[in-house]
Design a protein around this motif. Structure first.
Motif, PDB file in Angstrom:
ATOM      1  N   PRO A  52     -27.944  59.087  32.725  1.00 65.41           N
ATOM      2  CA  PRO A  52     -28.827  58.184  33.482  1.00 65.41           C
ATOM      3  C   PRO A  52     -29.740  58.871  34.495  1.00 65.41           C
ATOM      4  CG  PRO A  52     -26.554  57.923  34.167  1.00 65.41           C
ATOM      5  CD  PRO A  52     -26.544  58.845  32.998  1.00 65.41           C
ATOM      6  N   LYS A  53     -29.357  60.029  35.008  1.00 65.33           N
ATOM      7  CA  LYS A  53     -30.174  60.694  36.034  1.00 65.33           C
ATOM      8  C   LYS A  53     -31.084  61.771  35.461  1.00 65.33           C
ATOM      9  CE  LYS A  53     -27.062  59.919  39.888  1.00 65.33           C
ATOM     10  NZ  LYS A  53     -26.319  60.545  40.973  1.00 65.33           N
ATOM     11  N   LEU A  54     -31.352  61.685  34.193  1.00 63.45           N
ATOM     12  CA  LEU A  54     -32.162  62.690  33.508  1.00 63.45           C
ATOM     13  C   LEU A  54     -33.638  62.447  33.787  1.00 63.45           C
ATOM     14  CD1 LEU A  54     -31.763  65.017  31.501  1.00 63.45           C
ATOM     15  CD2 LEU A  54     -32.122  63.361  29.700  1.00 63.45           C
ATOM     16  N   SER A  55     -34.356  63.487  34.189  1.00 68.57           N
ATOM     17  CA  SER A  55     -35.783  63.335  34.489  1.00 68.57           C
ATOM     18  C   SER A  55     -36.621  63.817  33.303  1.00 68.57           C
ATOM     19  CB  SER A  55     -36.163  64.129  35.732  1.00 68.57           C
ATOM     20  OG  SER A  55     -36.096  65.515  35.467  1.00 68.57           O
ATOM     21  N   VAL A  56     -37.844  63.361  33.262  1.00 66.84           N
ATOM     22  CA  VAL A  56     -38.759  63.746  32.189  1.00 66.84           C
ATOM     23  C   VAL A  56     -39.052  65.243  32.266  1.00 66.84           C
ATOM     24  CG1 VAL A  56     -41.059  63.402  31.230  1.00 66.84           C
ATOM     25  CG2 VAL A  56     -39.803  61.466  32.084  1.00 66.84           C
ATOM     26  N   LYS A  57     -39.169  65.748  33.482  1.00 69.32           N
ATOM     27  CA  LYS A  57     -39.489  67.177  33.643  1.00 69.32           C
ATOM     28  C   LYS A  57     -38.365  68.066  33.112  1.00 69.32           C
ATOM     29  CE  LYS A  57     -42.867  66.857  37.226  1.00 69.32           C
ATOM     30  NZ  LYS A  57     -43.444  67.508  38.368  1.00 69.32           N
ATOM     31  N   ARG A  58     -37.130  67.626  33.303  1.00 70.49           N
ATOM     32  CA  ARG A  58     -36.003  68.400  32.776  1.00 70.49           C
ATOM     33  C   ARG A  58     -36.054  68.406  31.259  1.00 70.49           C
ATOM     34  NH1 ARG A  58     -31.101  70.128  34.767  1.00 70.49           N
ATOM     35  NH2 ARG A  58     -31.382  68.971  36.691  1.00 70.49           N
ATOM     36  N   VAL A  59     -36.363  67.249  30.665  1.00 73.04           N
ATOM     37  CA  VAL A  59     -36.470  67.156  29.204  1.00 73.04           C
ATOM     38  C   VAL A  59     -37.605  68.046  28.716  1.00 73.04           C
ATOM     39  CG1 VAL A  59     -36.878  65.599  27.264  1.00 73.04           C
ATOM     40  CG2 VAL A  59     -35.534  64.819  29.209  1.00 73.04           C
ATOM     41  N   GLN A  60     -38.728  68.052  29.435  1.00 74.98           N
ATOM     42  CA  GLN A  60     -39.852  68.913  29.056  1.00 74.98           C
ATOM     43  C   GLN A  60     -39.451  70.378  29.078  1.00 74.98           C
ATOM     44  OE1 GLN A  60     -42.751  67.760  31.964  1.00 74.98           O
ATOM     45  NE2 GLN A  60     -43.694  66.241  30.626  1.00 74.98           N
ATOM     46  N   ARG A  61     -38.714  70.771  30.107  1.00 79.08           N
ATOM     47  CA  ARG A  61     -38.275  72.173  30.208  1.00 79.08           C
ATOM     48  C   ARG A  61     -37.398  72.553  29.029  1.00 79.08           C
ATOM     49  NH1 ARG A  61     -37.371  71.351  35.694  1.00 79.08           N
ATOM     50  NH2 ARG A  61     -35.158  71.029  35.305  1.00 79.08           N
ATOM     51  N   TYR A  62     -36.408  71.705  28.704  1.00 78.88           N
ATOM     52  CA  TYR A  62     -35.509  72.015  27.606  1.00 78.88           C
ATOM     53  C   TYR A  62     -36.244  72.012  26.268  1.00 78.88           C
ATOM     54  CZ  TYR A  62     -31.248  72.001  30.386  1.00 78.88           C
ATOM     55  OH  TYR A  62     -30.271  72.312  31.280  1.00 78.88           O
ATOM     56  N   MET A  63     -37.180  71.077  26.095  1.00 82.06           N
ATOM     57  CA  MET A  63     -37.929  71.056  24.841  1.00 82.06           C
ATOM     58  C   MET A  63     -38.795  72.306  24.696  1.00 82.06           C
ATOM     59  SD  MET A  63     -38.969  67.053  24.410  1.00 82.06           S
ATOM     60  CE  MET A  63     -39.716  67.236  22.809  1.00 82.06           C
ATOM     61  N   LYS A  64     -39.377  72.739  25.789  1.00 88.05           N
ATOM     62  CA  LYS A  64     -40.183  73.967  25.753  1.00 88.05           C
ATOM     63  C   LYS A  64     -39.299  75.173  25.461  1.00 88.05           C
ATOM     64  CE  LYS A  64     -43.724  76.399  28.333  1.00 88.05           C
ATOM     65  NZ  LYS A  64     -44.532  76.438  29.549  1.00 88.05           N
ATOM     66  N   PHE A  65     -38.114  75.200  26.070  1.00 84.06           N
ATOM     67  CA  PHE A  65     -37.170  76.299  25.854  1.00 84.06           C
ATOM     68  C   PHE A  65     -36.735  76.353  24.395  1.00 84.06           C
ATOM     69  CE2 PHE A  65     -32.704  77.709  25.685  1.00 84.06           C
ATOM     70  CZ  PHE A  65     -32.869  79.010  26.120  1.00 84.06           C
ATOM     71  N   LEU A  66     -36.528  75.191  23.771  1.00 88.21           N
ATOM     72  CA  LEU A  66     -36.098  75.127  22.380  1.00 88.21           C
ATOM     73  C   LEU A  66     -37.258  75.258  21.393  1.00 88.21           C
ATOM     74  CD1 LEU A  66     -33.553  72.206  22.698  1.00 88.21           C
ATOM     75  CD2 LEU A  66     -33.018  74.619  22.377  1.00 88.21           C
ATOM     76  N   GLY A  67     -38.495  75.230  21.907  1.00 87.93           N
ATOM     77  CA  GLY A  67     -39.662  75.358  21.036  1.00 87.93           C
ATOM     78  C   GLY A  67     -39.959  74.084  20.261  1.00 87.93           C
ATOM     79  N   ILE A  68     -39.654  72.934  20.869  1.00 90.02           N
ATOM     80  CA  ILE A  68     -39.859  71.649  20.215  1.00 90.02           C
ATOM     81  C   ILE A  68     -41.106  70.991  20.782  1.00 90.02           C
ATOM     82  CG2 ILE A  68     -38.917  69.330  19.951  1.00 90.02           C
ATOM     83  CD1 ILE A  68     -36.157  70.542  20.009  1.00 90.02           C
ATOM     84  N   GLN A  69     -41.994  70.527  19.891  1.00 89.33           N
ATOM     85  CA  GLN A  69     -43.181  69.782  20.293  1.00 89.33           C
ATOM     86  C   GLN A  69     -43.300  68.569  19.395  1.00 89.33           C
ATOM     87  OE1 GLN A  69     -46.500  72.398  19.864  1.00 89.33           O
ATOM     88  NE2 GLN A  69     -46.370  73.107  21.970  1.00 89.33           N
ATOM     89  N   SER A  70     -43.800  67.491  19.951  1.00 88.41           N
ATOM     90  CA  SER A  70     -43.989  66.299  19.129  1.00 88.41           C
ATOM     91  C   SER A  70     -45.222  66.478  18.255  1.00 88.41           C
ATOM     92  CB  SER A  70     -44.144  65.056  20.002  1.00 88.41           C
ATOM     93  OG  SER A  70     -45.309  65.156  20.769  1.00 88.41           O
ATOM     94  N   ILE A  71     -45.159  65.879  17.075  1.00 87.76           N
ATOM     95  CA  ILE A  71     -46.292  65.907  16.166  1.00 87.76           C
ATOM     96  C   ILE A  71     -47.164  64.711  16.496  1.00 87.76           C
ATOM     97  CG2 ILE A  71     -47.016  65.756  13.768  1.00 87.76           C
ATOM     98  CD1 ILE A  71     -44.348  67.016  13.016  1.00 87.76           C
ATOM     99  N   VAL A  72     -48.428  64.947  16.742  1.00 89.72           N
ATOM    100  CA  VAL A  72     -49.350  63.876  17.105  1.00 89.72           C
ATOM    101  C   VAL A  72     -50.232  63.575  15.900  1.00 89.72           C
ATOM    102  CG1 VAL A  72     -51.178  63.169  18.664  1.00 89.72           C
ATOM    103  CG2 VAL A  72     -49.348  64.641  19.485  1.00 89.72           C
ATOM    104  N   TYR A  73     -50.178  62.327  15.459  1.00 94.00           N
ATOM    105  CA  TYR A  73     -51.013  61.890  14.350  1.00 94.00           C
ATOM    106  C   TYR A  73     -52.220  61.147  14.899  1.00 94.00           C
ATOM    107  CZ  TYR A  73     -47.110  62.901  11.253  1.00 94.00           C
ATOM    108  OH  TYR A  73     -46.120  63.530  10.565  1.00 94.00           O
ATOM    109  N   LYS A  74     -53.391  61.423  14.335  1.00 98.66           N
ATOM    110  CA  LYS A  74     -54.579  60.681  14.743  1.00 98.66           C
ATOM    111  C   LYS A  74     -54.511  59.285  14.154  1.00 98.66           C
ATOM    112  CE  LYS A  74     -58.155  64.053  15.601  1.00 98.66           C
ATOM    113  NZ  LYS A  74     -59.518  64.449  15.282  1.00 98.66           N
TER     114      LYS A  74
END
Length: 105
Positions: A52-74
């Motif tokens: 419950p206390k998870l912040s978006v910035k923490r998720v961004q850091r972990y995703m960057k560390f793991l090399g995960i990016q969302s795929i954006v479709y036009k």
């Protein structure tokens, strides 16, 4: 037992790191389940019950560390390739006939 303040703070920091270690392992599963479309905000929403206390910035850091990016479709914008337009009336009675090439009359 008395501890120095810095040692106590370091111990607390290590505990919070261990708490989110499981989260770091769960990110790829949520990412793959959602066809690699979830970015940090939606990934955070998926984990709100568990963390419950998870912040978006923490998720961004972990995703960057793991090399995960969302795929954006036009978004698809439909259009007609051969549009046919009706000519309007010549209200001003202008002469659009050419007397010479590239000259109007």
């Amino acid at each position: 037992m008395k501890l120095a303040l810095r040692i106590y703070q370091r111990a607390l920091a290590n505990q919070s790191g261990a708490r989110y270690e499981r989260f770091c392992q769960d990110i790829p599963t949520v990412y793959i389940e959602n066809k690699k479309r979830y970015g940090a905000p939606k990934t955070r929403e998926a984990f709100m019950k568990k963390y419950p206390k998870l912040s978006v910035k923490r998720v961004q850091r972990y995703m960057k560390f793991l090399g995960i990016q969302s795929i954006v479709y036009k978004k698809y914008r439909p259009h007609k390739s051969e549009a046919v337009y009706e000519l309007g009336e010549n209200l001003l009675n202008r002469d659009f006939t050419a007397t010479k090439p590239m000259k109007n009359g």
